[in-house]
Scaffold this active site. Structure first.
Site, short mmCIF file in Angstrom:
data_model
loop_
_atom_site.label_atom_id
_atom_site.label_comp_id
_atom_site.label_asym_id
_atom_site.label_seq_id
_atom_site.Cartn_x
_atom_site.Cartn_y
_atom_site.Cartn_z
N CYS A 15 0.86 -1.18 0.00
CA CYS A 15 0.00 0.00 0.00
C CYS A 15 0.90 1.23 0.00
CB CYS A 15 -0.90 0.00 1.23
SG CYS A 15 0.01 0.09 2.79
N HIS A 25 5.21 -4.95 8.99
CA HIS A 25 5.14 -6.31 9.50
C HIS A 25 5.31 -7.33 8.38
CE1 HIS A 25 2.89 -4.97 13.38
NE2 HIS A 25 4.20 -4.92 13.51
N HIS A 83 3.54 2.06 11.77
CA HIS A 83 2.42 1.85 12.68
C HIS A 83 2.21 3.00 13.65
CE1 HIS A 83 4.25 -2.09 11.57
NE2 HIS A 83 3.03 -2.26 11.14
N CYS A 89 2.40 5.98 8.89
CA CYS A 89 1.48 6.11 7.76
C CYS A 89 0.56 7.31 7.98
CB CYS A 89 0.65 4.84 7.60
SG CYS A 89 -0.62 4.97 6.33
N GLU A 120 0.20 -0.30 16.38
CA GLU A 120 -0.64 0.82 15.98
C GLU A 120 -1.60 1.22 17.09
OE1 GLU A 120 -4.31 1.90 13.01
OE2 GLU A 120 -2.89 0.39 12.30
N SER A 169 1.34 -9.67 10.75
CA SER A 169 0.69 -8.68 9.91
C SER A 169 -0.82 -8.78 10.09
CB SER A 169 1.06 -8.90 8.43
OG SER A 169 0.21 -8.16 7.58
N SER A 176 1.89 -5.28 3.28
CA SER A 176 3.32 -5.08 3.53
C SER A 176 4.18 -6.09 2.77
CB SER A 176 3.61 -5.15 5.03
OG SER A 176 3.05 -6.32 5.60
#
EC number: 1.17.7.4
Length: 313
Positions: A14, A43, A76, A98, A128, A224, A269
């Site tokens: 992404c 991750h 994260h 991000c 996160e 992940s 990821s």
């Protein structure tokens, strides 16, 4: 029936992951190794291993980093306490959080200042969630599942809002919100969707291939969140079986017994080379026909973190 592969699209990297990985590579080019990274930058074991070979050093806490060293915060995100610790050590920080995670951080800050108590839908212990809740630790309570929404003890119920981790199952999050609303009808929604576009797109693509697949293979690491969710989504939407693996050579040939259609996708990821390796293994097993199943087009690109923005090349 001829053996074939249904290749989900979108899949893999992404915009936030791409940005974070490039940030580490650029920092290594500019400053030379070692460059320290708090937690895994993303991750994925392959990505982390590749960056380690280039000179990145991954640590759990900033107190493991030499004072003044170049330090990158992972995609994260981190809490203000981590930022404070880094500043105290005089670290040269590059923040690769991000932007979609940063958006949730800002929502936490804004709602907590407005007197809201925040129910953060997510997985306790995930980096996160720790970073997000750390922006208002006395005003945030983590809700791990729909079942937990039925029983969780909320200390302040007059002004409530729910927010979420960006990498959750869309369907499970909706169920959690539904149950929270049964208990707290006045709970407010976030101003915009917290589950990121890439998570939603990858789950939508898996929903498309799952009912057509005898087996869905998700390339991604065990830690992940979005990769693990893809396995769950596949099973919940008609796949006869679904597995997750890091590398193609982990595939048990017995899983392909009596399997005509294999669905393939990868977490946000995961570099595309790992998917290509899997397709080669499947081709040797007779799955030479590959059909792309596209449900969305992604063209989002984030600018690099401050201090690295003059070039993405």
């Amino acid at each position: 029936m001829a053996k074939r592969v249904l290749l989900a699209s979108p899949r893999g990297y992404c915009a936030g992951v791409d940005r974070a990985v490039i940030a580490v590579e650029k920092a290594l080019e500019r400053h030379g190794p070692p460059v320290y990274v708090r937690k895994q930058i993303v991750h994925n074991v392959h990505v982390v291993g590749s960056l380690e070979k280039k000179g990145a050093i991954f640590v759990d806490q900033v107190d493991q980093i030499p004072p003044g060293a170049v330090t990158i915060f992972s995609a994260h995100g981190v809490s203000p306490a981590v930022v404070h610790s880094a500043n105290e050590r005089g670290l040269q920080v590059i923040d690769a959080t991000c932007p979609l995670v940063t958006k949730v951080h800002r929502e936490v800050i804004r709602f907590s200042k407005a007197g809201y108590f925040i129910l953060l839908i997510g997985h306790s212990g995930h980096e996160e969630v720790e970073g997000t809740s750390g922006h208002a630790p006395d005003r945030v309570l983590v809700v791990n599942s729909p079942d937990e929404a039925d029983t969780i003890d909320v200390p302040h119920t007059d002004k409530l809002v729910w927010l979420s981790q960006t990498t959750l199952s869309v369907d499970e999050t909706l169920e959690t919100v539904k149950r929270l609303r049964l208990r707290f009808p006045h709970i407010q929604d976030p101003p915009s969707d917290d589950i990121c576009y890439a998570t939603q797109n990858r789950q939508a693509a898996v929903k498309k291939i799952a009912p057509l697949s005898d087996l869905v293979i998700v390339v991604g690491s065990a830690n992940s969140s979005n990769s693990v969710r893809l396995v769950e989504v596949a099973l919940e939407n008609g796949a006869k079986a679904a597995v997750r693996l890091d590398y193609a050579d982990e595939l048990d040939p017995a899983l392909l017994d009596k399997v005509d259609v294999v669905g393939v996708t990868s977490g946000a990821s995961v570099p595309e080379i790992l998917v290509r390796d899997l397709l080669e293994v499947l081709a040797r097993a007779g799955y030479t026909k590959v059909e792309s199943v596209q449900t969305a087009v992604e063209d989002l690109v984030f600018s690099l973190p401050k201090g690295l923005r003059e070039s993405r090349k």
